[in-house]
Design an enzyme around this catalytic site. Structure first.
Site, PDB file in Angstrom:
ATOM      1  N   PHE A 117      36.571  25.968  11.771  1.00  0.00           N
ATOM      2  CA  PHE A 117      37.067  27.344  11.724  1.00  0.00           C
ATOM      3  C   PHE A 117      38.421  27.389  12.413  1.00  0.00           C
ATOM      4  O   PHE A 117      38.781  26.453  13.138  1.00  0.00           O
ATOM      5  CB  PHE A 117      36.069  28.279  12.434  1.00  0.00           C
ATOM      6  N   GLN A 230      42.885  43.081  15.289  1.00  0.00           N
ATOM      7  CA  GLN A 230      42.964  41.869  14.460  1.00  0.00           C
ATOM      8  C   GLN A 230      43.137  42.199  12.986  1.00  0.00           C
ATOM      9  O   GLN A 230      42.398  43.013  12.433  1.00  0.00           O
ATOM     10  CB  GLN A 230      41.704  41.023  14.633  1.00  0.00           C
ATOM     11  N   HIS A 232      42.885  40.371   9.412  1.00  0.00           N
ATOM     12  CA  HIS A 232      42.359  39.135   8.825  1.00  0.00           C
ATOM     13  C   HIS A 232      43.285  38.687   7.710  1.00  0.00           C
ATOM     14  O   HIS A 232      43.717  39.505   6.905  1.00  0.00           O
ATOM     15  CB  HIS A 232      40.944  39.366   8.277  1.00  0.00           C
ATOM     16  N   LEU A 242      36.179  41.120   2.624  1.00  0.00           N
ATOM     17  CA  LEU A 242      36.558  39.897   3.334  1.00  0.00           C
ATOM     18  C   LEU A 242      36.294  38.649   2.498  1.00  0.00           C
ATOM     19  O   LEU A 242      35.234  38.500   1.902  1.00  0.00           O
ATOM     20  CB  LEU A 242      35.752  39.800   4.637  1.00  0.00           C
ATOM     21  N   GLU A 245      36.802  33.249   6.545  1.00  0.00           N
ATOM     22  CA  GLU A 245      37.604  32.115   7.012  1.00  0.00           C
ATOM     23  C   GLU A 245      36.963  30.785   6.603  1.00  0.00           C
ATOM     24  O   GLU A 245      37.628  29.743   6.531  1.00  0.00           O
ATOM     25  CB  GLU A 245      37.701  32.202   8.541  1.00  0.00           C
ATOM     26  N   ARG A 276      43.932  33.455  13.364  1.00  0.00           N
ATOM     27  CA  ARG A 276      44.142  34.541  12.388  1.00  0.00           C
ATOM     28  C   ARG A 276      45.440  35.304  12.585  1.00  0.00           C
ATOM     29  O   ARG A 276      46.070  35.721  11.612  1.00  0.00           O
ATOM     30  CB  ARG A 276      42.994  35.531  12.501  1.00  0.00           C
ATOM     31  N   HIS A 344      40.734  44.022  10.566  1.00  0.00           N
ATOM     32  CA  HIS A 344      39.427  43.363  10.487  1.00  0.00           C
ATOM     33  C   HIS A 344      38.577  43.550  11.741  1.00  0.00           C
ATOM     34  O   HIS A 344      37.363  43.691  11.650  1.00  0.00           O
ATOM     35  CB  HIS A 344      39.644  41.872  10.246  1.00  0.00           C
ATOM     36  N   ARG A 379      41.086  37.230  18.615  1.00  0.00           N
ATOM     37  CA  ARG A 379      39.756  36.616  18.591  1.00  0.00           C
ATOM     38  C   ARG A 379      39.730  35.449  17.619  1.00  0.00           C
ATOM     39  O   ARG A 379      40.291  35.543  16.529  1.00  0.00           O
ATOM     40  CB  ARG A 379      38.721  37.652  18.148  1.00  0.00           C
ATOM     41  N   SER A 384      32.813  36.327  17.465  1.00  0.00           N
ATOM     42  CA  SER A 384      32.348  37.693  17.636  1.00  0.00           C
ATOM     43  C   SER A 384      30.843  37.792  17.491  1.00  0.00           C
ATOM     44  O   SER A 384      30.160  38.449  18.290  1.00  0.00           O
ATOM     45  CB  SER A 384      33.037  38.606  16.638  1.00  0.00           C
TER      46      SER A 384
HETATM   47  C1  LIG Z   1      33.153  41.607   6.784  1.00  0.00           C
HETATM   48  C2  LIG Z   1      33.006  41.052   8.156  1.00  0.00           C
HETATM   49  C3  LIG Z   1      32.667  39.718   8.325  1.00  0.00           C
HETATM   50  C4  LIG Z   1      32.557  39.189   9.604  1.00  0.00           C
HETATM   51  N1  LIG Z   1      32.236  37.858   9.750  1.00  0.00           N
HETATM   52  C5  LIG Z   1      32.105  37.343  10.987  1.00  0.00           C
HETATM   53  C6  LIG Z   1      31.737  35.975  11.171  1.00  0.00           C
HETATM   54  O1  LIG Z   1      31.480  35.244  10.226  1.00  0.00           O
HETATM   55  N2  LIG Z   1      31.652  35.508  12.429  1.00  0.00           N
HETATM   56  C7  LIG Z   1      31.892  36.289  13.532  1.00  0.00           C
HETATM   57  O2  LIG Z   1      31.786  35.807  14.653  1.00  0.00           O
HETATM   58  N3  LIG Z   1      32.201  37.602  13.377  1.00  0.00           N
HETATM   59  C8  LIG Z   1      32.319  38.130  12.136  1.00  0.00           C
HETATM   60  N4  LIG Z   1      32.644  39.462  12.005  1.00  0.00           N
HETATM   61  C9  LIG Z   1      32.672  40.327  13.187  1.00  0.00           C
HETATM   62  C10 LIG Z   1      31.238  40.664  13.601  1.00  0.00           C
HETATM   63  O3  LIG Z   1      30.408  40.719  12.479  1.00  0.00           O
HETATM   64  C11 LIG Z   1      31.165  42.005  14.313  1.00  0.00           C
HETATM   65  O4  LIG Z   1      32.119  42.056  15.340  1.00  0.00           O
HETATM   66  C12 LIG Z   1      29.786  42.227  14.947  1.00  0.00           C
HETATM   67  O5  LIG Z   1      28.765  41.986  14.003  1.00  0.00           O
HETATM   68  C13 LIG Z   1      29.665  43.619  15.525  1.00  0.00           C
HETATM   69  O6  LIG Z   1      28.365  43.784  15.981  1.00  0.00           O
HETATM   70  P1  LIG Z   1      27.975  45.019  16.915  1.00  0.00           P
HETATM   71  O7  LIG Z   1      26.541  44.827  17.263  1.00  0.00           O
HETATM   72  O8  LIG Z   1      28.943  45.101  18.033  1.00  0.00           O
HETATM   73  O9  LIG Z   1      28.190  46.301  16.020  1.00  0.00           O
HETATM   74  P2  LIG Z   1      27.767  46.679  14.507  1.00  0.00           P
HETATM   75  O10 LIG Z   1      27.047  45.595  13.812  1.00  0.00           O
HETATM   76  O11 LIG Z   1      28.982  47.219  13.882  1.00  0.00           O
HETATM   77  O12 LIG Z   1      26.717  47.838  14.738  1.00  0.00           O
HETATM   78  C14 LIG Z   1      27.080  49.103  15.251  1.00  0.00           C
HETATM   79  C15 LIG Z   1      25.826  49.932  15.370  1.00  0.00           C
HETATM   80  O13 LIG Z   1      26.115  51.128  16.064  1.00  0.00           O
HETATM   81  C16 LIG Z   1      25.543  52.229  15.397  1.00  0.00           C
HETATM   82  N5  LIG Z   1      26.361  53.392  15.716  1.00  0.00           N
HETATM   83  C17 LIG Z   1      27.710  53.450  15.811  1.00  0.00           C
HETATM   84  N6  LIG Z   1      28.099  54.686  16.162  1.00  0.00           N
HETATM   85  C18 LIG Z   1      26.983  55.426  16.294  1.00  0.00           C
HETATM   86  C19 LIG Z   1      26.725  56.780  16.627  1.00  0.00           C
HETATM   87  N7  LIG Z   1      27.706  57.619  16.937  1.00  0.00           N
HETATM   88  N8  LIG Z   1      25.442  57.210  16.639  1.00  0.00           N
HETATM   89  C20 LIG Z   1      24.429  56.364  16.342  1.00  0.00           C
HETATM   90  N9  LIG Z   1      24.622  55.062  16.023  1.00  0.00           N
HETATM   91  C21 LIG Z   1      25.877  54.605  16.009  1.00  0.00           C
HETATM   92  C22 LIG Z   1      25.533  51.844  13.938  1.00  0.00           C
HETATM   93  O14 LIG Z   1      24.525  52.528  13.242  1.00  0.00           O
HETATM   94  C23 LIG Z   1      25.227  50.344  14.029  1.00  0.00           C
HETATM   95  O15 LIG Z   1      23.845  50.139  14.084  1.00  0.00           O
HETATM   96  C24 LIG Z   1      32.770  40.001  10.725  1.00  0.00           C
HETATM   97  C25 LIG Z   1      33.081  41.355  10.559  1.00  0.00           C
HETATM   98  C26 LIG Z   1      33.221  41.853   9.292  1.00  0.00           C
HETATM   99  C27 LIG Z   1      33.623  43.298   9.157  1.00  0.00           C
END
Ligand SMILES: Cc1cc2nc3c(=O)[nH]c(=O)nc-3n(C[C@H](O)[C@H](O)[C@H](O)COP(=O)(O)OP(=O)(O)OC[C@H]3O[C@@H](n4cnc5c(N)ncnc54)[C@H](O)[C@@H]3O)c2cc1C
Length: 567
Positions: A117, A230, A232, A242, A245, A276, A344, A379, A384
């Protein structure tokens, strides 16, 4: 009024991992505005980093080397003590997820497969084809359900309740019944995800609005390093879905309209696998200098996978192939993929320490909504997913320790008062208004894309900073089409928009004030890194005039003195 010892907001990887770590000892509630498995974590494709040394090319890898790569990738803005904790813990949590049933892809010898990566000296990204987020999230969701975590799906948290430096819980809207409910908790933990949708073009789910970040900020919790956004390098033209990567990790090329693999010119050693921030700027430079391809949807660069062959593409990049066929009618086995960079990931977020504690008693945050900081100014891919699970776990441990003296019983008065305020806000938003939330959000996205993008200048940033109070003023006139409270997404959108505007303001002002280039923050008018004046975190608090008030905080340096980044 609902009561919990500990309330978790967020059903993504961070929230679920924290819940799993706490539910044996405490009465835990978990609120999520979508069903947990629809959180943005489900979209993660490429993988999760840990120095397992399974790849034959990574036998000398170690958590220390992972630490160094992460700090260098961060352009030396990450707090080095926190990065050490994360990279050491990485190995344990990947095996823990394996033991909990997560179906990782495997090498022929049965060990967890690892791919190269960006910005990493060794192939250390563990994966499950190109659906790594999907398998991790389902594994944690099943575990949370099996352990009996009380989940409130499709409940939207409208506000965080903080009074006298103590968090008392939240006010939430049950999206089915339309009822506004105060939820009292000794500890509130946010795993509410990133703010990608503040931008017009983003790879993020429509739910990634950053409302949790804005809510904490409005309640008086400071934010950190918000200017670091960030972009992407490779997102599908048009939809900005997306293109992981891993496409480049598996050997894909980036090609301009001269047929040139231009990354060789910019990053002679790492080429397509430079970090990135660098690859995004190189692609944008190629496009700006006329070496992109034309398309009705914009100018683009080609991501060429053809030489990988159908077998490898089908096996390792199954989802990517399907997305390309379904959304743009291109099979990457036969044709290059048209890509462009866009927003991203949110490096900045709620200011917390390595225990995920904020300065407000009883309020913690982790994952993408928080800034520990382990990613600094940029990052690395695969770090992440790692952050979410590591800090979900460590936050649970820290909260358990902090509860040893007994669970605080917060006051219900501030919660009831806050509920009344939210009630008034909803009444105002459901009365006729001349502004539509979707239009205002679209206008905000354009400002952020055009003025606070990959390349930044003082002039453009100033225009964004001046525009934001105007957009906030327009927000006062927002009215939704229906007063119904039952599953009224327009109302939810309108409630979130208030927070999105605040988040955007902290990003734009932070970027305008930071007169240097570091990681993802590139100023054409200050195009080098300036450690003498700017090796520091930006802290944003809500000021008395309603705009952000900025201050700065030292970066923690342990073993790695800042050096120039070369790839
Ligand atoms: C397309 C894509 C691909 C990615 N691929 C990778 C990868 O391969 N490797 C890597 O390391 N990272 C990757 N990332 C980044 C990584 O996936 C995210 O940073 C990470 O999954 C975020 O997880 P989280 O638990 O912080 O939040 P999230 O998974 O975004 O969850 C947020 C939660 O909060 C809840 N929520 C938010 N606001 C409220 C509110 N006001 N009231 C009630 N509930 C609320 C939502 O319902 C949800 O359940 C990727 C990101 C994207 C967008």
């Amino acid at each position: 009024m609902i009561d919990h010892d500990i309330l978790i907001v967020g059903g993504g990887l961070t929230g679920l991992r924290a819940a799993v770590g706490l539910c044996d000892r405490f009465n835990v509630g978990l609120i999520s505005k979508v069903y947990p498995v629809r959180s943005h974590s489900i979209c993660a494709q490429g993988g999760i980093n840990a120095a397992l040394t399974n790849n034959p090319d990574a036998r000398d890898d170690s958590w220390e080397k992972h630490t160094f790569d992460t700090i260098k990738g961060s352009d030396f803005l990450a707090d080095q003590d926190a990065v050490e904790i994360m990279c050491k813990e990485a190995i344990k949590i990947v095996y823990e997820m394996e033991h909990w049933g997560c179906p990782f892809s495997r090498f022929p010898d049965g060990t967890i497969a690892q791919r190269p990566f960006g910005g990493a000296a060794y192939p250390r990204t563990c994966y499950s084809s190109d659906i790594t987020g999907h398998v991790l999230l389902n594994t944690l969701y099943e575990r949370a359900v099996a352990k009996g975590v009380k989940i409130y799906p499709e409940w939207f948290v409208t506000s965080l309740c903080v009074e006298d430096g103590q968090c008392h819980g939240v006010v939430a809207l049950d999206m089915h019944s339309g009822e506004l409910v105060p939820v009292r908790a000794g500890v509130t933990f946010f795993g509410t995800g990133g703010y990608g949708r503040v931008y017009q073009h983003s790879t993020n789910s429509l739910t990634s609005t950053g409302s949790g970040i804005g809510m904490a900020y409005k309640a008086g919790v400071p934010l950190k390093d918000m200017e670091f956004v960030q972009f992407h390098p490779t997102t599908l033209i048009g939809t900005n879905i997306l293109m992981t990567e891993a496409c480049r990790g598996e050997g894909g090329y980036l090609v301009n309209n001269q047929g040139e693999r231009f990354m060789k010119r910019y990053a002679p050693t790492a080429k397509e696998l430079a970090p990135r921030d660098i690859v995004s700027r190189c692609i944008q430079t190629e496009i700006n200098e006329g070496r992109g391809f034309d398309h009705p949807l914009g100018r683009y660069i080609q991501l060429d996978l053809r030489h990988l062959g159908e077998k490898k593409i089908q096996e390792r990049l199954t989802g990517i192939r399907k997305i390309c066929i379904d959304f743009i009618g291109i099979d990457p086995v036969d044709e290059p993929i048209p890509i462009m960079p866009c927003q991203h990931y949110s490096m900045g977020g709620i200011d917390v320490n390595e225990r995920c504690a904020s300065e407000v008693r009883g309020f913690y945050a982790g994952g993408e909504c928080a800034c520990v900081s382990v990613h600094g100014a940029n990052r690395l891919g695969g770090n992440s997913l790692l952050e979410t699970i590591v800090f979900g776990k460590l936050a649970a441990q820290a909260i358990s320790e902090d509860m040893e003296g007994g669970i605080p019983k917060p006051d219900e008065k501030p919660l009831l008062k806050l509920k009344d305020e939210v009630e008034k806000k909803i009444l105002r938003l459901t009365a006729p208004g001349r502004e539509k939330p979707y239009q205002l959000q679209a206008d905000l996205g354009v400002v952020m894309d055009q003025k606070v993008g990959i390349f930044r200048t003082r002039e453009q940033l100033k225009q964004a900073v001046d525009k934001l109070p105007e957009l906030k003023e327009r927000y006062r006139h927002v009215g939704v089409s229906s007063p119904s409270r039952h599953m009224n997404y327009e109302l939810i959108n309108a409630l979130e928009l208030e927070y999105m505007l605040e988040v955007a303001h902290t990003i734009a002002l932070g970027a305008m004030l930071r007169e240097e280039s570091r990681g993802s923050h590139f100023r054409t008018d200050f195009n080098t890194r300036n450690d003498r004046d700017w090796l520091k975190h930006t802290i944003a608090r809500m000021g008395d005039d309603g705009g952000p008030a900025m201050s700065y905080k030292d970066v923690v340096i342990t073993r790695y003195q800042p050096v120039e980044r070369k790839y």
